[in-house]
Design an enzyme around this catalytic site. Structure first.
Site, PDB file in Angstrom:
ATOM      1  N   GLY A 107      -6.210  -4.668 -28.411  1.00 16.54           N
ATOM      2  CA  GLY A 107      -5.396  -3.484 -28.220  1.00 16.54           C
ATOM      3  C   GLY A 107      -6.144  -2.299 -27.669  1.00 16.54           C
ATOM      4  N   CYS A 108      -5.698  -1.114 -28.079  1.00 19.01           N
ATOM      5  CA  CYS A 108      -6.170   0.124 -27.467  1.00 19.01           C
ATOM      6  C   CYS A 108      -7.632   0.434 -27.758  1.00 19.01           C
ATOM      7  CB  CYS A 108      -5.292   1.287 -27.929  1.00 19.01           C
ATOM      8  SG  CYS A 108      -3.607   1.220 -27.272  1.00 19.01           S
ATOM      9  N   HIS A 109      -8.205  -0.147 -28.802  1.00 21.98           N
ATOM     10  CA  HIS A 109      -9.630   0.126 -29.067  1.00 21.98           C
ATOM     11  C   HIS A 109     -10.527  -0.984 -28.517  1.00 21.98           C
ATOM     12  CE1 HIS A 109      -9.347  -2.896 -32.152  1.00 21.98           C
ATOM     13  NE2 HIS A 109      -8.678  -2.140 -33.012  1.00 21.98           N
ATOM     14  N   GLY A 110      -9.978  -1.848 -27.652  1.00 24.56           N
ATOM     15  CA  GLY A 110     -10.755  -2.960 -27.119  1.00 24.56           C
ATOM     16  C   GLY A 110     -12.010  -2.525 -26.390  1.00 24.56           C
TER      17      GLY A 110
END
Length: 364
Positions: free
Chosen positions: A156-159
């Site tokens: 997700g967005c913190h990948g």
């Protein structure tokens, strides 16, 4: 030990969609009642997004959505758009050039030749194929066949922060290494036909983009550049159902619960304060913030939790407005803008993803 940023490259697709166009598309595809149309318009206008880039052109690329919506109006059994396999074929066709463009930009700005790259870290949560983006980058950039590869998927967005964590470990273990990290997301291929209030939040925010970093364990310019010193991770309590990213039969299904900002506001500060103390810092010593803009309410909750003024998160809001939420590349867009502005350091990057996990990266 640490990891030095030698160069960063960005890329977005050529097609753009204004937020008004996004509203019009969603009205025709997702709304069955006037109440839903009103709710959707308010949601989109409060999203903080003014423009977004999509690999699919607004005028013609979403005809499969419009056709599906038309079919649903008369069909006894509603349709759900392309299958996951069909959407993965879209990703396989459109994502490589975006990843290659970002990576070429990073290599050029870093003064690094493809032959110097020893490790490749690929991050994506919107498309899967083997061979996939790793081979597309290996062959498209003419990297050495002995380049060591690592793929980080579905975070997700913190990948990007997880990707940097892997690159940091490589750089620390071998200072002579040259690591290429590339994050590429095509959120637009997962647009859903059906009305769902939580998924509409995601539709109002997400976009396509790619970002790449060339890094090494060696200082390229006598401490002149930014370096990654540490990363941190924390599972936020009682948050398993607050944010999800699920592989469905008709694409990947993103859900953001209304409790996400509250969970962040209640739990972020204690963990982040402790993590900073472990790195000999306090909150008031942080010079700048690269906060992933999951949405205006999430940014506001972080500001309240950490006692930050809106000016301290202005770059995050600026990137959200210009590009939308591109998932994993977004935080790198923000870090790149802060580097261009010569923002004060130390800089802390923050991202949040399914789990719900908070991830942090410390640049000095």
């Amino acid at each position: 030990m640490s990891m030095f940023i030698r160069g960063m490259g960005l890329a977005v697709p050529p097609h753009t969609m204004s937020q008004q166009q996004a509203i019009e598309l969603a009205r025709g595809v997702n709304c069955q009642t006037e109440q839903q149309e009103r709710m959707l318009s308010v949601l989109y206008r409060k999203s903080g997004v003014q423009n977004r880039h999509t690999s699919l052109p607004y005028e013609t690329g979403f005809e499969w959505l419009r056709a599906g919506a038309s079919d649903n109006a008369t069909a006894p059994t509603p349709t759900f758009g392309p299958t996951t396999g069909e959407r993965m074929r879209m990703f396989a066709e459109l994502a490589p050039e975006l990843a290659l463009t970002a990576s070429r930009n990073a290599l050029q700005l870093s003064g690094t030749t493809p032959a110097e790259i020893t490790h490749l870290v690929v991050v994506s949560c919107t498309g899967f194929q083997a061979p996939g983006l790793d081979l597309a980058l290996l062959s498209g950039l003419n990297l050495r066949p002995t380049t060591q590869r690592l793929q980080i998927g579905f975070m997700g967005c913190h990948g990007a922060i997880n990707g940097m964590r892997a690159a940091l470990a490589i750089a620390e273990s071998n200072p002579q290494s040259r690591v290429l990290l590339c994050c590429t997301e095509l959120c637009s291929v997962h647009y859903q036909l059906q009305w769902d209030a939580n998924r509409m939040v995601a539709h109002a925010l997400f976009a396509d983009g790619a970002a790449a970093v060339v890094a090494s364990g060696e200082d390229p310019a006598a401490n002149a550049g930014w370096r990654l010193a540490a990363t941190g991770s924390c599972l936020i309590p009682n948050s398993q159902d607050a944010m999800s990213w699920i592989i469905g039969d008709h694409g990947f299904e993103m859900s953001l619960d209304a409790t996400v900002p509250e969970l962040i506001q209640e739990n972020l500060r204690p963990w982040l304060t402790q993590w900073l103390e472990e790195n000999d810092l306090s909150l008031d010593q942080v010079g700048s913030w690269a906060i992933h803009p999951g949405g205006p309410r999430i940014l506001a909750s972080i500001e309240q939790a950490l006692g930050l003024s809106p000016e301290r998160t202005a770059v995050s809001r600026e990137i959200l407005a210009q590009y939308g939420n591109m998932s994993s590349p977004t935080v790198l867009f923000i870090v790149n803008r802060l580097r261009e502005l010569d923002a004060p350091r130390p800089c802390v990057a923050l991202g949040f993803g399914p789990g719900m996990f908070a991830e942090a990266a410390l640049f000095v």
